[in-house]
Design a protein around this motif. Structure first.
Motif, PDB file in Angstrom:
ATOM      1  N   UNK A 140       1.132   4.054   2.907  1.00  0.00           N
ATOM      2  CA  UNK A 140       0.691   5.049   1.944  1.00  0.00           C
ATOM      3  C   UNK A 140       1.188   4.764   0.532  1.00  0.00           C
ATOM      4  N   UNK A 141       2.189   3.905   0.395  1.00  0.00           N
ATOM      5  CA  UNK A 141       2.663   3.562  -0.938  1.00  0.00           C
ATOM      6  C   UNK A 141       1.567   2.884  -1.758  1.00  0.00           C
ATOM      7  N   UNK A 142       0.619   2.226  -1.070  1.00  0.00           N
ATOM      8  CA  UNK A 142      -0.502   1.604  -1.782  1.00  0.00           C
ATOM      9  C   UNK A 142      -1.348   2.663  -2.485  1.00  0.00           C
ATOM     10  N   UNK A 143      -1.585   3.779  -1.781  1.00  0.00           N
ATOM     11  CA  UNK A 143      -2.371   4.841  -2.384  1.00  0.00           C
ATOM     12  C   UNK A 143      -1.606   5.477  -3.549  1.00  0.00           C
ATOM     13  N   UNK A 178       3.287  -0.772 -11.499  1.00  0.00           N
ATOM     14  CA  UNK A 178       2.471  -0.269 -10.396  1.00  0.00           C
ATOM     15  C   UNK A 178       1.859  -1.419  -9.607  1.00  0.00           C
ATOM     16  N   UNK A 179       1.399  -2.450 -10.317  1.00  0.00           N
ATOM     17  CA  UNK A 179       0.823  -3.609  -9.640  1.00  0.00           C
ATOM     18  C   UNK A 179       1.876  -4.341  -8.802  1.00  0.00           C
ATOM     19  N   UNK A 180       3.110  -4.375  -9.293  1.00  0.00           N
ATOM     20  CA  UNK A 180       4.185  -5.018  -8.543  1.00  0.00           C
ATOM     21  C   UNK A 180       4.499  -4.247  -7.267  1.00  0.00           C
ATOM     22  N   UNK A 181       4.456  -2.908  -7.341  1.00  0.00           N
ATOM     23  CA  UNK A 181       4.677  -2.085  -6.151  1.00  0.00           C
ATOM     24  C   UNK A 181       3.590  -2.360  -5.111  1.00  0.00           C
ATOM     25  N   UNK A 182       2.333  -2.452  -5.572  1.00  0.00           N
ATOM     26  CA  UNK A 182       1.231  -2.745  -4.652  1.00  0.00           C
ATOM     27  C   UNK A 182       1.414  -4.116  -4.009  1.00  0.00           C
ATOM     28  N   UNK A 223       4.268  -5.738  -3.552  1.00  0.00           N
ATOM     29  CA  UNK A 223       5.396  -5.687  -2.609  1.00  0.00           C
ATOM     30  C   UNK A 223       4.987  -4.997  -1.306  1.00  0.00           C
ATOM     31  N   UNK A 224       4.199  -3.928  -1.430  1.00  0.00           N
ATOM     32  CA  UNK A 224       3.752  -3.221  -0.229  1.00  0.00           C
ATOM     33  C   UNK A 224       2.873  -4.118   0.639  1.00  0.00           C
ATOM     34  N   UNK A 225       2.022  -4.883  -0.007  1.00  0.00           N
ATOM     35  CA  UNK A 225       1.147  -5.798   0.730  1.00  0.00           C
ATOM     36  C   UNK A 225       1.964  -6.885   1.418  1.00  0.00           C
ATOM     37  N   UNK A 226       2.964  -7.415   0.706  1.00  0.00           N
ATOM     38  CA  UNK A 226       3.826  -8.447   1.294  1.00  0.00           C
ATOM     39  C   UNK A 226       4.584  -7.907   2.501  1.00  0.00           C
ATOM     40  N   UNK A 227       5.125  -6.678   2.357  1.00  0.00           N
ATOM     41  CA  UNK A 227       5.867  -6.070   3.471  1.00  0.00           C
ATOM     42  C   UNK A 227       4.961  -5.833   4.670  1.00  0.00           C
ATOM     43  N   UNK A 228       3.712  -5.445   4.406  1.00  0.00           N
ATOM     44  CA  UNK A 228       2.779  -5.203   5.511  1.00  0.00           C
ATOM     45  C   UNK A 228       2.471  -6.508   6.245  1.00  0.00           C
ATOM     46  N   UNK A 229       2.300  -7.607   5.490  1.00  0.00           N
ATOM     47  CA  UNK A 229       2.022  -8.899   6.107  1.00  0.00           C
ATOM     48  C   UNK A 229       3.200  -9.349   6.960  1.00  0.00           C
TER      49      UNK A 229
END
Length: 249
Positions: free
Chosen positions: A3-6, A227-231, A233-239
């Motif tokens: 949900x951090x992506x949203x 904000x782009x960096x948070x997105x 990081x969230x994507x990296x953590x999900x992978x």
């Protein structure tokens, strides 16, 4: 999807909205009578579901309106120029009805009517357009009275053409249109205000502060990068999480 992506994408969208308003202000730094648009965003807590901790914060857009402080007054010496001295507005006629502006760079169209630089008729106190004698010399009084002297006429034959409609409705009732003009929220015409005064031969410049707008644009750009960096990081953590689950399976 985390949900951090949203949350981060919502924040980035609000930043872009504010950046658009600031860019519009910058583009109108030299526009006569322009009023700076105020567009802000604020943080709000995300209401958690049962069993979740209130750890996330989102953003919402908040547009308080416009900055109504007076811009710099410039002496042009042009007979058809006028600026509002203090609070108030000129009334003009648009296809959508009566509207209000601080831009007093007037001209005369082919129908010999007093108009704005965009061709909108300037209204008189009786709500109609103002007729100007052909090749006549126009003079504004501080209360908006308009007098004219026709070409070759005796100075004693000066004509009174009427009075500019000058209004001063409450600021919280004014709404900015897509054309940059202001209108009353209900759409009805405002009443003329005899207390409004003008400065003949002057124009009022935009009240946008270029340095302030530039700093705001830089700050917004940095916030957007965060904000782009948070997105990212969230994507990296999900992978990584998916890789761990795949290996465990």
């Amino acid at each position: 999807m985390d949900r951090i992506l949203y949350t981060a994408s919502n924040g980035a969208a609000r930043i872009l909205e504010q950046q658009s308003a600031i860019s519009n202000n910058m583009a109108n730094v030299s526009t006569t009578g322009f009023r700076a648009q105020l567009a802000q965003y604020r943080s709000v807590p995300v209401v958690p579901h049962a069993g979740e901790l209130p750890t996330r914060v989102s953003t919402v857009a908040a547009t308080p309106g416009s900055r109504f402080a007076q811009g710099a007054m410039v002496d042009t010496g042009h007979a058809l120029d006028a600026a509002i001295a203090g609070e108030g507005w000129f009334a003009v006629q648009t296809p959508e009805g009566e509207a209000y502006t601080r831009a007093g760079e007037f001209g005369v169209n082919q129908e010999n009517q007093l108009v704005t630089q965009t061709g909108l008729p300037v209204l008189s106190n009786d709500g109609g357009p103002i007729e100007v004698p052909e090749r006549g010399s126009i003079t504004f009084a501080t209360d908006g009275q308009i007098s004219a002297l026709g070409a070759g006429d005796n100075p004693r034959d000066i004509q009174l053409l009427g009075q500019l409609k000058l209004v001063n409705p409450p600021k919280d009732q004014l709404q900015r249109g897509d054309d940059g003009l202001f209108r009353l929220a209900g759409g009805q015409p405002a009443q003329a205000d005899e207390a409004v005064r003008i400065a003949p031969g002057f124009v009022e410049k935009s009240n946008v502060n270029p340095a302030e707008a530039m700093v705001a644009m830089i700050a917004n750009a940095r916030q957007f990068e965060l904000q782009m960096q948070v997105i990212k990081n969230a994507s990296t953590n999900a992978e990584r999480g998916n890789s761990i689950l795949s290996a465990a399976g």
